[in-house]
Motif scaffolding. Structure first.
Motif, PDB file in Angstrom:
ATOM      1  N   ALA A 217       0.828  -1.214   0.000  1.00 56.07           N
ATOM      2  CA  ALA A 217       0.000   0.000   0.000  1.00 56.07           C
ATOM      3  C   ALA A 217       0.857   1.256   0.000  1.00 56.07           C
ATOM      4  N   ARG A 218       1.972   1.227   0.733  1.00 59.68           N
ATOM      5  CA  ARG A 218       2.810   2.430   0.785  1.00 59.68           C
ATOM      6  C   ARG A 218       3.514   2.690  -0.539  1.00 59.68           C
ATOM      7  N   ASN A 219       3.582   1.669  -1.405  1.00 60.34           N
ATOM      8  CA  ASN A 219       4.243   1.855  -2.694  1.00 60.34           C
ATOM      9  C   ASN A 219       3.525   2.886  -3.559  1.00 60.34           C
ATOM     10  N   ARG A 220       2.204   3.018  -3.373  1.00 62.16           N
ATOM     11  CA  ARG A 220       1.466   4.021  -4.146  1.00 62.16           C
ATOM     12  C   ARG A 220       1.873   5.427  -3.735  1.00 62.16           C
ATOM     13  N   ILE A 221       2.363   5.567  -2.482  1.00 59.09           N
ATOM     14  CA  ILE A 221       2.819   6.873  -2.003  1.00 59.09           C
ATOM     15  C   ILE A 221       4.199   7.177  -2.586  1.00 59.09           C
ATOM     16  N   ILE A 222       5.072   6.164  -2.602  1.00 60.86           N
ATOM     17  CA  ILE A 222       6.407   6.352  -3.169  1.00 60.86           C
ATOM     18  C   ILE A 222       6.299   6.856  -4.604  1.00 60.86           C
ATOM     19  N   SER A 223       5.486   6.185  -5.406  1.00 59.37           N
ATOM     20  CA  SER A 223       5.325   6.614  -6.804  1.00 59.37           C
ATOM     21  C   SER A 223       4.503   7.887  -6.897  1.00 59.37           C
ATOM     22  N   GLY A 224       3.510   8.036  -6.024  1.00 60.87           N
ATOM     23  CA  GLY A 224       2.604   9.173  -6.106  1.00 60.87           C
ATOM     24  C   GLY A 224       3.240  10.502  -5.761  1.00 60.87           C
ATOM     25  N   LEU A 225       4.299  10.487  -4.979  1.00 62.09           N
ATOM     26  CA  LEU A 225       5.006  11.720  -4.638  1.00 62.09           C
ATOM     27  C   LEU A 225       5.845  12.236  -5.798  1.00 62.09           C
ATOM     28  N   SER A 226       6.148  11.363  -6.735  1.00 63.04           N
ATOM     29  CA  SER A 226       7.239  11.604  -7.672  1.00 63.04           C
ATOM     30  C   SER A 226       6.773  11.809  -9.109  1.00 63.04           C
ATOM     31  N   LEU A 227       7.615  12.486  -9.872  1.00 59.64           N
ATOM     32  CA  LEU A 227       7.359  12.643 -11.302  1.00 59.64           C
ATOM     33  C   LEU A 227       7.602  11.342 -12.057  1.00 59.64           C
ATOM     34  N   GLY A 228       8.487  10.517 -11.524  1.00 57.74           N
ATOM     35  CA  GLY A 228       8.783   9.248 -12.177  1.00 57.74           C
ATOM     36  C   GLY A 228       9.368   8.256 -11.199  1.00 57.74           C
ATOM     37  N   THR A 229       9.377   6.988 -11.595  1.00 55.33           N
ATOM     38  CA  THR A 229       9.919   5.910 -10.772  1.00 55.33           C
ATOM     39  C   THR A 229      10.966   5.132 -11.556  1.00 55.33           C
ATOM     40  N   LEU A 230      12.114   4.937 -10.945  1.00 54.15           N
ATOM     41  CA  LEU A 230      13.205   4.163 -11.540  1.00 54.15           C
ATOM     42  C   LEU A 230      13.320   2.825 -10.821  1.00 54.15           C
ATOM     43  N   VAL A 231      13.302   1.747 -11.578  1.00 52.91           N
ATOM     44  CA  VAL A 231      13.463   0.405 -11.017  1.00 52.91           C
ATOM     45  C   VAL A 231      14.873  -0.085 -11.321  1.00 52.91           C
ATOM     46  N   VAL A 232      15.602  -0.430 -10.273  1.00 54.19           N
ATOM     47  CA  VAL A 232      16.973  -0.934 -10.395  1.00 54.19           C
ATOM     48  C   VAL A 232      17.006  -2.338  -9.796  1.00 54.19           C
ATOM     49  N   GLN A 233      16.955  -3.330 -10.622  1.00 50.92           N
ATOM     50  CA  GLN A 233      16.959  -4.747 -10.229  1.00 50.92           C
ATOM     51  C   GLN A 233      15.693  -5.132  -9.448  1.00 50.92           C
ATOM     52  N   ALA A 234      14.970  -6.081  -9.978  1.00 51.61           N
ATOM     53  CA  ALA A 234      13.763  -6.599  -9.328  1.00 51.61           C
ATOM     54  C   ALA A 234      13.350  -7.874 -10.042  1.00 51.61           C
ATOM     55  N   LYS A 235      12.866  -8.821  -9.289  1.00 54.21           N
ATOM     56  CA  LYS A 235      12.348 -10.044  -9.902  1.00 54.21           C
ATOM     57  C   LYS A 235      10.993  -9.754 -10.539  1.00 54.21           C
ATOM     58  N   ARG A 236      10.508 -10.702 -11.322  1.00 50.10           N
ATOM     59  CA  ARG A 236       9.263 -10.486 -12.066  1.00 50.10           C
ATOM     60  C   ARG A 236       8.092 -10.181 -11.138  1.00 50.10           C
ATOM     61  N   LYS A 237       8.050 -10.818  -9.981  1.00 47.19           N
ATOM     62  CA  LYS A 237       6.990 -10.567  -9.004  1.00 47.19           C
ATOM     63  C   LYS A 237       7.633  -9.940  -7.776  1.00 47.19           C
ATOM     64  N   SER A 238       7.483  -8.637  -7.640  1.00 47.62           N
ATOM     65  CA  SER A 238       8.140  -7.944  -6.536  1.00 47.62           C
ATOM     66  C   SER A 238       7.398  -6.663  -6.213  1.00 47.62           C
ATOM     67  N   GLY A 239       7.680  -6.134  -5.031  1.00 47.21           N
ATOM     68  CA  GLY A 239       7.098  -4.869  -4.628  1.00 47.21           C
ATOM     69  C   GLY A 239       7.521  -3.736  -5.541  1.00 47.21           C
ATOM     70  N   SER A 240       8.725  -3.845  -6.100  1.00 45.93           N
ATOM     71  CA  SER A 240       9.204  -2.795  -6.995  1.00 45.93           C
ATOM     72  C   SER A 240       8.337  -2.691  -8.238  1.00 45.93           C
ATOM     73  N   LEU A 241       7.887  -3.826  -8.753  1.00 48.15           N
ATOM     74  CA  LEU A 241       7.024  -3.785  -9.927  1.00 48.15           C
ATOM     75  C   LEU A 241       5.627  -3.297  -9.562  1.00 48.15           C
ATOM     76  N   ILE A 242       5.214  -3.529  -8.315  1.00 46.95           N
ATOM     77  CA  ILE A 242       3.951  -2.941  -7.844  1.00 46.95           C
ATOM     78  C   ILE A 242       4.063  -1.417  -7.864  1.00 46.95           C
ATOM     79  N   THR A 243       5.211  -0.908  -7.405  1.00 43.34           N
ATOM     80  CA  THR A 243       5.433   0.539  -7.424  1.00 43.34           C
ATOM     81  C   THR A 243       5.388   1.066  -8.854  1.00 43.34           C
TER      82      THR A 243
END
Length: 293
Positions: A217-243
């Motif tokens: 749920a907090r991942n929507r805040i991480i992305s929502g605060l920002s103009l963009g989101t950068l993903v640096v290494q993540a498996k196919r199913k991960s919180g980073s991809l949720i963000t």
């Protein structure tokens, strides 16, 4: 009981069981939020989507919490309470689906008003390549005035925060649970530093212990605060991809650092690139996308 809808919202936000949907329901019934404090249980019950046991706890809190004492405590601890009704609520965050009703912030709350915010997320177990990618990307982003937003998790998150600090930049940590319960506990010393020199925020009252559902749920805040989101290494199913998915839903830019096709940690970013995320090799690849800031 209270003079403003803001105070009523903060009180409701401290009641057990008063999640986002409960407060939405009460606001729909009465935009002033005055009615819930005077309604008898049988009238209030249909407006609150809780079980009978949860409703009993909610109703007790509704009529027993001493908000004025809580606010004084927060002020003494230098915890900022920011509601969705406040002018200084983060402007981009207000426009996402289900924006937090209340944010609890400790540190430099002025960072929430910055325009140049970029989220950086990734695996909790990065490889040497992942850390080296951050070493290459974060310093020039910080030098260009970008505030790094991440989740204070192990791995990519904490490394991004630390690099921002090391190179004289600014950073915001968005945590699950409340400000009194940083996870993982090993990050408490650094979190205290951020609470003094940078910023840590949470959407739950400070005493709230993190639960499993708080993290996605907090991942929507991480992305929502920002103009963009950068993903640096993540498996196919991960919180980073949720963000990243939240960022797309919110109409924000998504960036990804590519990796070797045989590496599990590269599967997430590589898939994002396949689906339209911008491939990032240097900080300028991100900066050039925002010529208006």
């Amino acid at each position: 009981m209270y003079d403003t809808v803001r105070d009523r919202l903060i009180h409701l936000h401290h009641c057990r069981g008063a999640g986002w949907k409960t407060i939405r329901s009460l606001l729909d019934a009465d935009p002033t939020l005055a009615a819930p404090f005077s309604m008898p249980p049988h009238s209030l019950r249909p407006l609150v989507p809780l079980t009978s046991q949860q409703f009993a706890a909610f109703f007790r809190d509704l009529h027993s919490i001493d908000l004025h004492r809580l606010i004084k405590t927060y002020q003494a601890r230098r915890i900022h309470v920011i509601t969705v009704f406040d002018d200084h609520y983060p402007p981009l965050l207000k426009h996402i689906y289900a924006p937090p009703w209340v944010l609890y912030a400790k540190g430099n709350a002025g960072l929430l008003q910055q325009t140049k915010l970029i989220s950086i997320v990734g695996t909790r177990r990065p490889t040497k390549d992942g850390l080296e990618a951050l070493d290459k990307l974060v310093p020039p982003l910080s030098a260009a005035g970008w505030t790094i937003v991440s989740g204070l998790a192990a791995g990519i998150d904490i490394h991004a925060h630390r690099l921002a600090v090391k190179y004289g930049g600014t950073t915001i940590a968005v945590i699950a649970g409340g400000l009194d319960h940083v996870y993982p506990k090993a990050h408490w010393p650094f979190a205290r530093y951020l609470m003094n020199e940078q910023l840590v925020i949470a959407e739950h009252p400070p005493a709230t212990k993190p639960q499993a559902w708080h993290f996605p749920a907090r991942n929507r805040i991480i992305s929502g605060l920002s103009l963009g989101t950068l993903v640096v290494q993540a498996k196919r199913k991960s919180g980073s991809l949720i963000t990243a998915a939240y960022a797309l839903e919110q109409g924000r830019e998504v960036f990804a650092v590519p990796g070797p096709i045989g590496a599990a940690e590269a599967a997430g970013p590589n898939t994002l690139i396949q689906h339209g995320a911008k491939l990032v090799q240097e900080a300028e690849d991100i900066i050039v996308e925002f010529p208006y800031v």
